[in-house]
Design an enzyme around this catalytic site. Structure first.
Site, PDB file in Angstrom:
ATOM      1  N   GLY A   1      -7.856  -3.762  -2.666  1.00 29.45           N
ATOM      2  CA  GLY A   1      -7.489  -3.133  -3.514  1.00 29.45           C
ATOM      3  C   GLY A   1      -5.948  -2.751  -3.593  1.00 29.45           C
TER       4      GLY A   1
ATOM      5  CB  ILE B   1       0.402  -1.179  -2.781  1.00 34.40           C
ATOM      6  CG1 ILE B   1       0.685  -2.527  -2.509  1.00 34.40           C
ATOM      7  CG2 ILE B   1       1.370  -0.098  -1.664  1.00 34.40           C
ATOM      8  CD1 ILE B   1       1.844  -3.111  -3.240  1.00 34.40           C
ATOM      9  N   GLY B   2      -1.551   1.507  -1.327  1.00 35.05           N
ATOM     10  CA  GLY B   2      -1.894   2.900  -1.367  1.00 35.05           C
ATOM     11  C   GLY B   2      -3.228   3.478  -1.746  1.00 35.05           C
TER      12      GLY B   2
ATOM     13  N   GLY C   1      -5.819   3.076   0.135  1.00 31.54           N
ATOM     14  CA  GLY C   1      -6.597   3.448   1.369  1.00 31.54           C
ATOM     15  C   GLY C   1      -7.401   2.568   2.188  1.00 31.54           C
TER      16      GLY C   1
ATOM     17  CD  GLU D   1      -2.367  -6.369   4.644  1.00 28.10           C
ATOM     18  OE1 GLU D   1      -2.004  -7.541   4.255  1.00 28.10           O
ATOM     19  OE2 GLU D   1      -2.654  -5.460   3.728  1.00 28.10           O
TER      20      GLU D   1
ATOM     21  CE1 TYR E   1       6.654  -3.952  -2.489  1.00 25.84           C
ATOM     22  CE2 TYR E   1       7.046  -3.252  -0.283  1.00 25.84           C
ATOM     23  CZ  TYR E   1       6.329  -3.686  -1.190  1.00 25.84           C
ATOM     24  OH  TYR E   1       4.721  -3.862  -0.948  1.00 25.84           O
TER      25      TYR E   1
ATOM     26  CG  ASP F   1      -6.380  -3.465   6.490  1.00 24.82           C
ATOM     27  OD1 ASP F   1      -6.288  -4.635   6.954  1.00 24.82           O
ATOM     28  OD2 ASP F   1      -5.361  -2.801   7.228  1.00 24.82           O
TER      29      ASP F   1
END
Length: 212
Positions: free
Chosen positions: A10, A12-13, A15, A34, A46, A85
């Site tokens: 999913g 970023i952020g 969960g 990871e 970024y 994850d």
């Protein structure tokens, strides 16, 4: 006994790491996390995606490849179940978003060479949420290098994930995929929501989609 290999994916952020840790603790699976903050290019990436994209994506690819080899050799081949994850497909998803066509073509060649014989998960848990939810959670966990992520980048990333999951469903209908709406379920703060996910996972195991 066939070991279970769960990959959580999913944007970023959403969960992923929190859910992977909860599943590991609940079922005794080995936890594969990871490498993120260890990437020396991430802060620069970024701030200037175009300049640092190739270095960033190659670092992630090589490190994830090494992790998957270790997981296969030391855990899955010894019938030890694993929850991760991330899924290796995210490498192509992010690289396609950040690299120009020339570098992406080079990247794809390397990706397919490295991943052709890596283990495949027998279940994916796909977490999704809207951009406002993701931004709130990113701010809450407070990783400095993530503070520069733009809402537009996250929005595009969410769309990329939706397309890729749909592609996997079409190409591999036999693969078990559990979809979790992160706007409706806060499994970090609400134990009932977490139990709901455990229940969905156990349904897949007991109906024989995953052999335990």
């Amino acid at each position: 006994m066939t070991p279970i290999f769960i990959a959580i994916e999913g944007p970023i952020g959403v969960g992923k790491s929190s859910l992977a840790r909860a599943i590991s603790e609940r079922y005794g699976f080995h936890l594969l996390k990871e490498i993120v903050s260890e990437n020396p290019f991430l802060d620069s990436f970024y701030k200037n995606i175009n300049k640092w994209a190739f270095q960033t994506e190659m670092f992630f690819l090589v490190n994830r490849f090494n992790q998957m080899e270790e997981i296969d050799n030391h855990y899955l081949q010894n019938n030890i179940s694993v929850v991760s994850d991330y899924h290796m497909f995210k490498n192509l998803l992010f690289a396609n978003r950040t690299l120009d066509q020339y570098h992406f073509n080079k990247y794809k060649q390397i990706f397919h060479i490295l991943t052709e014989d890596l283990p495949e998960p027998n279940l994916i848990i796909y977490l999704y949420a809207n951009v406002n939810t993701l931004l709130r959670r990113i701010e809450k966990r407070g990783r400095e290098f993530e503070m520069n992520i733009s809402p537009e980048y996250l929005e595009n990333l969410c769309k990329d994930y939706e397309r890729y999951i749909a592609k996997i469903e079409q190409e591999r209908p036999e693969l078990a995929i559990i979809k979790i709406n992160g706007d409706e379920l806060d499994f970090v703060e609400n134990q009932d929501h977490l139990q709901h996910i455990f229940n969905e996972l156990e349904k897949e195991i007991t109906k024989g989609v995953i052999e335990q």
